[in-house]
Write a protein that holds these residues in place. Structure first.
Motif, PDB file in Angstrom:
ATOM      1  N   GLY A 402       0.716  -1.025  -0.138  1.00 37.79           N
ATOM      2  CA  GLY A 402       0.013  -0.010   0.027  1.00 37.79           C
ATOM      3  C   GLY A 402       0.710   1.242  -0.060  1.00 37.79           C
ATOM      4  O   GLY A 402       2.018   1.333   0.020  1.00 37.79           O
ATOM      5  N   ASP A 403       0.175   2.455  -0.040  1.00 34.80           N
ATOM      6  CA  ASP A 403       0.884   3.814  -0.025  1.00 34.80           C
ATOM      7  C   ASP A 403       0.836   3.995   1.390  1.00 34.80           C
ATOM      8  O   ASP A 403      -0.559   4.450   1.923  1.00 34.80           O
ATOM      9  CB  ASP A 403       0.303   4.708  -0.736  1.00 34.80           C
ATOM     10  N   TYR A 404       1.899   4.454   2.039  1.00 36.24           N
ATOM     11  CA  TYR A 404       1.839   4.497   3.525  1.00 36.24           C
ATOM     12  C   TYR A 404       2.517   6.015   3.589  1.00 36.24           C
ATOM     13  O   TYR A 404       3.252   6.594   2.937  1.00 36.24           O
ATOM     14  CB  TYR A 404       3.130   3.943   4.155  1.00 36.24           C
ATOM     15  N   TRP A 405       1.882   6.815   4.755  1.00 35.96           N
ATOM     16  CA  TRP A 405       2.432   8.122   5.107  1.00 35.96           C
ATOM     17  C   TRP A 405       2.119   8.470   6.608  1.00 35.96           C
ATOM     18  O   TRP A 405       1.281   7.822   7.165  1.00 35.96           O
ATOM     19  CB  TRP A 405       1.763   9.341   4.161  1.00 35.96           C
ATOM     20  N   VAL A 406       2.565   9.365   7.189  1.00 37.26           N
ATOM     21  CA  VAL A 406       2.239   9.781   8.597  1.00 37.26           C
ATOM     22  C   VAL A 406       2.173  11.383   8.569  1.00 37.26           C
ATOM     23  O   VAL A 406       2.768  11.812   8.035  1.00 37.26           O
ATOM     24  CB  VAL A 406       3.666   9.381   9.334  1.00 37.26           C
ATOM     25  N   THR A 407       1.279  11.610   9.580  1.00 35.61           N
ATOM     26  CA  THR A 407       1.235  12.915   9.906  1.00 35.61           C
ATOM     27  C   THR A 407       1.437  13.310  11.273  1.00 35.61           C
ATOM     28  O   THR A 407       1.236  12.297  12.059  1.00 35.61           O
ATOM     29  CB  THR A 407      -0.643  13.293   9.857  1.00 35.61           C
ATOM     30  N   TYR A 408       2.064  14.482  11.661  1.00 31.42           N
ATOM     31  CA  TYR A 408       2.380  14.806  13.034  1.00 31.42           C
ATOM     32  C   TYR A 408       1.367  16.195  13.415  1.00 31.42           C
ATOM     33  O   TYR A 408       1.357  17.009  12.343  1.00 31.42           O
ATOM     34  CB  TYR A 408       3.920  15.339  12.936  1.00 31.42           C
ATOM     35  N   THR A 409       0.703  16.182  14.752  1.00 31.78           N
ATOM     36  CA  THR A 409      -0.022  17.293  15.033  1.00 31.78           C
ATOM     37  C   THR A 409       0.788  17.944  16.166  1.00 31.78           C
ATOM     38  O   THR A 409       1.092  17.213  17.146  1.00 31.78           O
ATOM     39  CB  THR A 409      -1.194  16.793  15.336  1.00 31.78           C
ATOM     40  N   SER A 410       1.041  19.245  15.878  1.00 29.26           N
ATOM     41  CA  SER A 410       1.768  19.936  17.099  1.00 29.26           C
ATOM     42  C   SER A 410       0.846  20.306  18.298  1.00 29.26           C
ATOM     43  O   SER A 410      -0.370  20.149  17.839  1.00 29.26           O
ATOM     44  CB  SER A 410       2.482  21.132  16.563  1.00 29.26           C
ATOM     45  N   PRO A 411       1.494  20.576  19.427  1.00 29.37           N
ATOM     46  CA  PRO A 411       0.404  21.078  20.429  1.00 29.37           C
ATOM     47  C   PRO A 411      -0.391  22.207  20.159  1.00 29.37           C
ATOM     48  O   PRO A 411      -1.485  22.225  20.800  1.00 29.37           O
ATOM     49  CB  PRO A 411       1.492  21.527  21.551  1.00 29.37           C
ATOM     50  N   ASP A 412       0.014  22.992  19.090  1.00 26.56           N
ATOM     51  CA  ASP A 412      -0.734  24.091  18.733  1.00 26.56           C
ATOM     52  C   ASP A 412      -1.883  23.626  17.689  1.00 26.56           C
ATOM     53  O   ASP A 412      -2.651  24.411  17.253  1.00 26.56           O
ATOM     54  CB  ASP A 412       0.116  25.086  18.122  1.00 26.56           C
ATOM     55  N   GLY A 413      -1.959  22.453  17.435  1.00 24.68           N
ATOM     56  CA  GLY A 413      -2.847  21.890  16.356  1.00 24.68           C
ATOM     57  C   GLY A 413      -2.325  21.980  15.015  1.00 24.68           C
ATOM     58  O   GLY A 413      -3.408  21.718  14.086  1.00 24.68           O
ATOM     59  N   CYS A 414      -1.371  22.300  14.572  1.00 24.02           N
ATOM     60  CA  CYS A 414      -0.770  22.528  13.323  1.00 24.02           C
ATOM     61  C   CYS A 414      -0.239  21.028  12.735  1.00 24.02           C
ATOM     62  O   CYS A 414       0.485  20.319  13.574  1.00 24.02           O
ATOM     63  CB  CYS A 414       0.582  23.482  13.249  1.00 24.02           C
ATOM     64  N   GLN A 415      -0.548  20.666  11.732  1.00 25.03           N
ATOM     65  CA  GLN A 415      -0.291  19.452  10.879  1.00 25.03           C
ATOM     66  C   GLN A 415       0.641  19.607   9.914  1.00 25.03           C
ATOM     67  O   GLN A 415       0.959  20.321   9.318  1.00 25.03           O
ATOM     68  CB  GLN A 415      -1.253  18.726  10.519  1.00 25.03           C
ATOM     69  N   ALA A 416       1.602  18.455   9.733  1.00 22.13           N
ATOM     70  CA  ALA A 416       2.318  18.406   8.816  1.00 22.13           C
ATOM     71  C   ALA A 416       2.502  16.892   8.256  1.00 22.13           C
ATOM     72  O   ALA A 416       2.095  15.979   9.048  1.00 22.13           O
ATOM     73  CB  ALA A 416       4.059  18.547   9.149  1.00 22.13           C
ATOM     74  N   HIS A 417       2.712  16.640   7.052  1.00 24.74           N
ATOM     75  CA  HIS A 417       2.544  15.524   6.328  1.00 24.74           C
ATOM     76  C   HIS A 417       3.686  14.719   5.865  1.00 24.74           C
ATOM     77  O   HIS A 417       4.510  15.722   5.022  1.00 24.74           O
ATOM     78  CB  HIS A 417       1.321  15.498   5.372  1.00 24.74           C
TER      79      HIS A 417
END
Length: 602
Positions: A402-417
């Motif tokens: 499959g196609d895999y990726w991960v997201t991170y959510t900072s304590p401020d609610g900002c996301q990065a992929h």
């Protein structure tokens, strides 16, 4: 991946991770008149960043797969759903909490539920909330996911003087400003803006401002409203040279405009002793004015005494002097000044997470791969757009393609992929088996092999040199294994069995004295050629066997099973699609084997 039934059922629930989130109790189920066995979900209202949000969403789950089959014909209708359970949720707008009426449902007994969202959303955006739900059909749990939209509008921060639209965001903010004290085209209004990012303006309606660095920016605003008239409110006679013989003068004040019109006449102050105050409320326009001071007692000669006069206009300040008198005036010109401040917050945009642990070589079914990422927590792994229940830690065991990726959510609610990585587990060749006939080991079904297959025979675990065809003639007792490698994926399957050598069939032919190799004579014409050959096979007796083509490196390119009648057989060979080089055409049967080489030119 196995077929996921109930793909539409799952658009009905709201959750967060593998644990219950509470804080919004008491949702109320409110559904319209609906069929008993149906799928329905009420819409969640839009919210606004920075504003309190509270909403109930109600749903009805199906009892069978029939409502699902109505929209997805690949799902068989009429199957009873034993249970539906809520498993996980991701991408809820930061700042919102929720509480579900229940998380486990037996559709035979209960199908209706609700969820309450509450809190203050922190950041604007269109949030595709991903939900994972498990349904049980025929006692087999099946898991799928769906996305559910919640739209959070940009924040509007309001002060007495102005409002900010879109005052918070991640990475950068483009804010708009609304002047709450407009001039509406009237004169006397002036403005001053300081946006906190090094920019300022005196425009009434400023342009949008962009803030590209993380931080808190203070926006200062000032409106000056200068629309009122000028008012003369007090005249003070500081001194005068007028006197009476036995007492102080009886003074009065008159005010005249530039056309000598009397605008004001005070009452008489008898026996006046300066300083004297005369209060009034006289509107002043453009032009000059005159203050006349008079002694009203008629004087010794029977006339009023002129005690002096001074001139002024609406901008005059200070003490006014003339011969015989001095006076000061108070002129009021009301000016409204409104000052307001507010803030714009830019949260740091986190760096995209990186994925480590990617495979160096081919992966095959049964292999275990562990992916790693740079953030230790506040992460969510995805496969093919589906959030993974176990994918909330830095390490992710991977066993499926499959196609895999991960997201991170900072304590401020900002996301990065992260970037998407494609993981492929190749299929291991299956259905591999061989038979033994008179010491000749033959693959049971050569046609089931991969299109590009490599074959290797082994004796007691050791490769046999040159034993790379779909048949092998043994010369001793032992444990024989055939390994088949799919050259496209690098994945290998095998089959083994113990074989007892039969001395009555040396070289895999009928008893001693009849050891003649009955393989066909082989030749190609023309040779060399541009890739189109005629392969001529001559046999003295009819036989069956396999004809294979191998490239210059010995890799199997094709294989076909054929029957050869007695006599000359002509087979058209098309190698035009292959690179130039020397190719081996190989015949193998229980009666013998033979090969011939064909040279393809550019």
């Amino acid at each position: 991946m196995r077929k996921q039934y109930l793909m539409l059922i799952m658009g009905l629930f709201f959750l967060n991770g593998l644990y219950a989130q509470s804080g919004c109790p008491g949702c109320i189920i409110a559904l319209p008149d609906l069929p008993e066995d149906t799928i329905y979900l009420t819409a969640a209202p839009d919210g606004q960043a920075g504003q309190v949000y509270a909403a109930d969403v109600s749903f009805r789950m199906p009892k069978t797969t029939t409502p699902v089959a109505a929209t997805d014909p690949t799902i068989p209708p009429g199957l009873t759903i034993q249970q539906i359970s809520i498993s996980s949720l991701t991408n809820v707008p930061p700042g919102l909490s929720w509480e579900l009426s229940q998380s486990e449902f037996n559709p035979a007994e209960e199908t209706d539920g609700c969820v309450r969202f509450c809190g203050t959303p922190l950041l604007p955006g269109y949030y595709e909330v991903a939900v994972v739900v498990t349904a049980t059909v025929f006692f087999i749990p099946q898991t799928t996911s769906f996305t559910f939209p919640i739209h959070i509008l940009p924040a509007v921060s309001q002060t007495d003087g102005f409002s900010i639209i879109n005052s918070t965001a991640c990475g950068s903010v483009t804010a708009s400003f609304v002047n709450n004290i407009p001039s509406n085209g009237l004169p006397g209004f002036s403005y001053l803006w300081n946006f906190g990012n090094g920019n300022g303006t005196d425009e009434e309606d400023p342009d949008d401002q962009t803030y590209v660095e993380a931080g808190v920016y203070i926006v200062d605003y000032q409106a000056i409203i200068e629309t009122s008239d000028f008012f003369l409110t007090n005249v003070r006679i500081e001194s005068t040279t007028c006197t009476d013989l036995f007492s102080g003068p009886d003074l009065k004040v008159s005010i005249f405009d530039q056309d000598n019109n009397e605008l004001f006449l005070s009452s008489i102050v008898s026996n006046a002793v300066p300083p004297l105050d005369f209060n009034l409320n006289l509107t002043l326009g453009d032009g000059n004015y005159r203050i006349q001071l008079t002694d009203d007692d008629g004087g010794i000669d029977g006339a009023d005494d002129d005690c002096g006069s001074v001139n002024f206009n609406r901008f005059t300040t200070g003490v006014l002097n003339s011969s015989g008198m001095s006076a000061s005036i108070t002129i009021v010109h009301p000016i409204d000044t409104i000052r307001s401040s507010d803030t714009i917050t830019v949260f740091s945009q986190p760096f995209p997470p990186l994925i480590f642990g990617l495979p160096v070589g081919a992966l095959c079914e049964g292999d275990l791969l562990t992916l790693n990422t740079t953030y230790p927590d506040h992460i969510q792994w995805y496969r093919d757009s589906v959030p993974l229940l176990e994918g909330v830690s830095a390490q992710l065991p991977v066993e499926e393609s499959g196609d895999y990726w991960v997201t991170y959510t900072s304590p401020d609610g900002c996301q990065a992929h992260s970037d998407v990585v494609t993981i492929v587990f190749g299929e291991i060749p299956s259905g591999i088996a061989f038979t033994n006939e008179n010491n000749m080991l033959s693959l049971f079904d050569p046609g089931s092999l991969p299109q590009q297959a490599g074959i290797q025979w082994l004796l007691n675990g050791e490769p046999i040199a040159g034993a790379n065809g779909d048949m092998y003639c043994i010369g001793s007792t032992g444990n024989y294994t055939v390994e088949v490698t799919d050259l496209a994926t690098g994945c290998t399957g095998s089959f083994s069995q113990n074989i007892v050598y039969n001395p009555n069939f040396p070289n895999c032919v009928t008893p001693a004295g009849e050891l003649e190799n009955l393989a066909p004579d082989m030749r190609v014409a023309p040779n060399p050629s541009d890739g189109y050959f005629d392969l001529i096979l001559e046999v003295n007796t009819a036989m069956e066997g396999t004809l294979s083509v191998q490239d210059p490196l010995g890799r199997l390119l094709s294989r076909q099973w054929m029957r050869l009648p007695s006599g000359q057989n002509r087979v058209a060979m098309d190698l035009s699609h292959l690179p130039a080089g020397l190719y081996l055409l190989h015949w193998q049967s229980p009666l013998g084997q033979n090969s011939v080489k064909a040279l393809k030119l550019d």
